[in-house]
Design a protein around this motif. Structure first.
Motif, PDB file in Angstrom:
ATOM      1  N   LYS B  61       0.840  -1.219   0.000  1.00 38.18           N
ATOM      2  CA  LYS B  61       0.000   0.000   0.000  1.00 38.18           C
ATOM      3  C   LYS B  61       0.859   1.248   0.000  1.00 38.18           C
ATOM      4  O   LYS B  61       0.409   2.313  -0.377  1.00 38.18           O
ATOM      5  N   LYS B  64       2.302   0.795  -4.189  1.00 40.39           N
ATOM      6  CA  LYS B  64       1.316   0.478  -5.227  1.00 40.39           C
ATOM      7  C   LYS B  64       1.960   0.201  -6.588  1.00 40.39           C
ATOM      8  O   LYS B  64       1.312   0.366  -7.636  1.00 40.39           O
ATOM      9  N   GLN B  83      -3.717  -3.661   1.168  1.00 45.29           N
ATOM     10  CA  GLN B  83      -4.703  -3.255   2.164  1.00 45.29           C
ATOM     11  C   GLN B  83      -6.126  -3.490   1.667  1.00 45.29           C
ATOM     12  O   GLN B  83      -7.054  -3.544   2.469  1.00 45.29           O
ATOM     13  N   LYS B  84      -6.292  -3.597   0.349  1.00 47.70           N
ATOM     14  CA  LYS B  84      -7.604  -3.831  -0.237  1.00 47.70           C
ATOM     15  C   LYS B  84      -7.482  -4.963  -1.256  1.00 47.70           C
ATOM     16  O   LYS B  84      -6.399  -5.191  -1.826  1.00 47.70           O
ATOM     17  N   SER B  86      -8.864  -5.131  -4.292  1.00 51.74           N
ATOM     18  CA  SER B  86      -8.607  -4.621  -5.648  1.00 51.74           C
ATOM     19  C   SER B  86      -7.149  -4.223  -5.809  1.00 51.74           C
ATOM     20  O   SER B  86      -6.573  -4.358  -6.893  1.00 51.74           O
ATOM     21  N   GLU B  87      -6.537  -3.744  -4.724  1.00 53.95           N
ATOM     22  CA  GLU B  87      -5.134  -3.314  -4.778  1.00 53.95           C
ATOM     23  C   GLU B  87      -4.215  -4.469  -5.159  1.00 53.95           C
ATOM     24  O   GLU B  87      -3.146  -4.259  -5.748  1.00 53.95           O
ATOM     25  N   LEU B  89      -4.724  -6.820  -7.282  1.00 52.32           N
ATOM     26  CA  LEU B  89      -4.857  -7.316  -8.652  1.00 52.32           C
ATOM     27  C   LEU B  89      -3.632  -7.028  -9.531  1.00 52.32           C
ATOM     28  O   LEU B  89      -3.098  -7.953 -10.153  1.00 52.32           O
ATOM     29  N   ASN B 103      -6.303  -6.867   6.179  1.00 52.80           N
ATOM     30  CA  ASN B 103      -7.503  -6.091   6.450  1.00 52.80           C
ATOM     31  C   ASN B 103      -8.710  -7.017   6.365  1.00 52.80           C
ATOM     32  O   ASN B 103      -8.626  -8.108   5.799  1.00 52.80           O
ATOM     33  N   GLU B 104      -9.850  -6.527   6.904  1.00 53.56           N
ATOM     34  CA  GLU B 104     -11.094  -7.268   6.812  1.00 53.56           C
ATOM     35  C   GLU B 104     -11.876  -6.837   5.573  1.00 53.56           C
ATOM     36  O   GLU B 104     -11.722  -5.698   5.114  1.00 53.56           O
ATOM     37  N   ALA B 106     -16.091  -7.138   3.924  1.00 56.35           N
ATOM     38  CA  ALA B 106     -17.425  -7.356   4.497  1.00 56.35           C
ATOM     39  C   ALA B 106     -18.535  -7.456   3.461  1.00 56.35           C
ATOM     40  O   ALA B 106     -19.703  -7.361   3.818  1.00 56.35           O
ATOM     41  N   LYS B 110     -16.617  -8.405  -2.747  1.00 59.72           N
ATOM     42  CA  LYS B 110     -15.176  -8.390  -2.460  1.00 59.72           C
ATOM     43  C   LYS B 110     -14.669  -9.813  -2.191  1.00 59.72           C
ATOM     44  O   LYS B 110     -13.553 -10.173  -2.589  1.00 59.72           O
ATOM     45  N   LEU B 113     -14.155 -11.490  -5.530  1.00 58.11           N
ATOM     46  CA  LEU B 113     -12.921 -11.064  -6.209  1.00 58.11           C
ATOM     47  C   LEU B 113     -11.707 -11.701  -5.541  1.00 58.11           C
ATOM     48  O   LEU B 113     -10.775 -12.161  -6.215  1.00 58.11           O
ATOM     49  N   LEU B 381      -6.806   2.038  -6.463  1.00 56.57           N
ATOM     50  CA  LEU B 381      -7.499   0.763  -6.232  1.00 56.57           C
ATOM     51  C   LEU B 381      -7.755   0.583  -4.736  1.00 56.57           C
ATOM     52  O   LEU B 381      -7.036  -0.113  -4.042  1.00 56.57           O
ATOM     53  N   SER B 382      -8.804   1.235  -4.267  1.00 52.19           N
ATOM     54  CA  SER B 382      -9.166   1.206  -2.851  1.00 52.19           C
ATOM     55  C   SER B 382     -10.391   0.344  -2.587  1.00 52.19           C
ATOM     56  O   SER B 382     -10.897   0.334  -1.463  1.00 52.19           O
ATOM     57  N   ARG B 383     -10.877  -0.353  -3.594  1.00 53.34           N
ATOM     58  CA  ARG B 383     -12.082  -1.151  -3.370  1.00 53.34           C
ATOM     59  C   ARG B 383     -11.729  -2.535  -2.845  1.00 53.34           C
ATOM     60  O   ARG B 383     -10.618  -2.984  -2.951  1.00 53.34           O
TER      61      ARG B 383
END
Lengths: 383, 383
Positions: B61, B64, B83-84, B86-87, B89, B103-104, B106, B110, B113, B381-383
């Motif tokens: 993170k 990137k 951290q995410k 999508s990050e 990928l 990270n979690e 929910a 997600k 993916l 990419l924060s999703r």
């Protein structure tokens, strides 16, 4: 090392939403636009400019989105402003025919790109130094391009712009004497005036800016140089700019979305635009029992003008109290229940302009359903 | 309306730099990486982890950038953290074979993916709620994927993570009882400990975190569940994390670049990493006579940890005193001359992680010349 991309070139990140989906299904963090509020904001600003007989040239740095610029031009805007030369490129590509760079540039590479754009659209730019005039003339000569140039005057911001009418006159004469440049008039923008909390503070600052611009127009006129356009003003001072009799064109940007910070100002009824832009986030942890952790933090919003506020649910009882890179901490201000794990929370960003600059698309919605995805095509274009 | 793109599809924004160019020719604002300092930072952290017999899993993170992840893995890193979901990928695409989502998550989208990624690389993720375990199992069953799952424990951050060893045990049992999930161990990260100014404050916070993790390991062991990995720690506490005897893996990220804010901390000599990341900006206006206006503002840097400092020229005598969207105001703190119109000014960002998230490429340089351009492929990419 094996690269997976070559094994599976189709494997890509899904879009955050699909038209027709319910808002609750949008992947988060995402940028949501309430299309009905957005359209009312556009209509209101265009109506005010039209009623005052002043041209509207909205600032595209606020939205960086060609679809929004096209909607503004369709309502009567004469074109848009951009703050950087590179930022203008996607708007030129999208067919916006008249773009003003409301800023100075200082390197030959940027002048060359601007000259290349000026062969494709009507372009203008600001100067506050004779060396900029010479550099622009050189670039336009090399590209066989024609460029309109404004003299920026400092009307209280203390940032860019010449300090007095004599300096403005000398620059206007230098522009008028350059074979590839056309003198467009004056830019008189007072950014600091936009964000003062009370109307009276903004009225006083806007009045001083307009008076300073008027005096410069008179000085140039006495020297035989007409200021065809006086451009400036913003969302925070628009009621005063329109009534000033000095500005022939206004440059508001934030009215499209209405920042959280702007929203905390005191407004007259006609100038109070609606919040139309929201960040959709999701509660990803409730393990603490005393707070909800959202998946939207510093990488999903700009916090220079303060943390976001909660729009849905429970705007009165929930507070976004801290932002980490990818986490936001929400607490309840009274006995209100926190949103549960997986719940969607909508936020109003404190400062829309740099928040937009973090996202690749805007998810437009109406009546609770996704209607469109608009690329934020100028995101990251700060060169 | 005519679109210019169709008339001239080749018309695109030039890259900010070309390999071989002098640094002074880089278009601004741009992100510069001092490759020699960067490589020393990577070598130093890998050397420290190796000497302690602890695995290094750098946090992606912070950068990137797949090129940087590959350089970390080439030196011995076991993989990276993201951290995410999508990050991760672009790192999977680039061939990074082992990625931990620290990270979690929910939502089922997600989880789906993540399951798709888990068919392409070794993936792991954190949980702090039994509903997350069930959601991950469902997604992995649907995708026929296998996923490693860590229980996050709150060791002082007060953000995500279960609050006690009994809760950790129940989650570990739920993971171990899920046919598509494997229990990986514990994540014990105390973000707040990283940024305390004195070594002693960081030592105390890191010791409490390690003690809390150790007690949880003992509790799970007593129940017959082994924690193969205890992962956590960061740049600010690495000297204590490595010596703790508790962490089997550390997750530092910022050591690669060294933020301005981190740089203001008190460090032992071995943990003081070098500033390697700079923002190149240009003076675009000197009309005021009392300040220089740079072309790098809020859209070119994150200011949540303070304004940038000046690196070149005159780091002692010049101060960056205010940021607007696309402007930075520089003043001289004594009689030092301000940099002139068109001069390049290098800045150290206050907080590198969200600053990186604004740029599409990093311009790597060595000995004053551009050497490479690396795509910041996970930007946004924060999703």
């Amino acid at each position: 090392m094996t690269t997976f991309a070559s094994q599976d070139p189709q494997f890509a990140l899904p879009a955050p939403a699909q038209p027709g989906q319910a808002l609750s299904q949008v992947d988060t963090p995402s940028l949501l636009l309430d299309l009905a509020a957005f359209e009312r904001n556009l209509d209101r600003m265009q109506g005010r400019a039209d009623a005052a007989g002043v041209k509207l040239r909205p600032h595209a740095k606020a939205h960086k989105t060609p679809d929004i610029a096209l909607a503004q031009v369709a309502r009567g805007a004469v074109g848009v402003c951009c703050q950087k030369v590179s930022e203008a490129l996607p708007f030129v590509r999208a067919g916006i025919a008249d773009i003003h760079i409301s800023n100075e540039i200082a390197t030959p590479a940027k002048a060359a790109l601007l000259a290349a754009l000026a062969r494709r659209a009507s372009m203008s730019v600001c100067v506050d130094d004779a060396r900029q005039v010479a550099m622009l003339e050189d670039a336009c000569r090399a590209a066989d391009a024609r460029l309109t140039v404004f003299v920026e005057i400092d009307v209280g911001q203390g940032r860019c712009g010449v300090k007095n009418a004599e300096s403005a006159l000398r620059l206007a004469e230098a522009i008028a004497g350059s074979s590839h440049l056309r003198f467009g008039g004056l830019q008189a923008y007072h950014g600091g005036a936009q964000h003062r909390r009370t109307r009276e503070e903004r009225r006083v600052a806007a009045a001083r800016a307009a008076e300073s611009a008027a005096q410069t127009v008179v000085r140039l006129d006495a020297a035989g140089i007409a200021c065809a356009t006086v451009t400036g003003g913003g969302t925070g001072s628009v009621e005063f700019d329109l009534a000033s009799g000095v500005y022939t064109e206004i440059q508001p940007g934030s009215y499209v979305f209405m920042d959280g910070d702007y929203g905390r100002n005191e407004w007259d009824a006609a100038s109070r635009f609606e919040h139309s832009l929201f960040i959709a986030s999701t509660v990803m942890s409730v393990a603490s029992g005393t707070r909800a952790v959202l998946d939207a933090g510093l990488k999903s919003m700009a916090v220079d003008s303060g943390l976001p506020t909660i729009w849905q649910p429970s705007p009165q009882a929930l507070r976004y109290v801290a932002a980490n890179d990818e986490h936001g901490i929400v607490e309840a201000t009274d006995g209100t229940a926190l949103p549960g794990l997986g719940a969607q929370v909508l936020l109003v960003p404190g400062h829309c302009d740099p928040t937009l600059n973090l996202y690749d698309e805007i998810v437009g919605f109406r009546d609770g359903r996704v209607e469109c995805l608009w690329p934020v095509a100028a995101r990251g274009l700060s060169r």
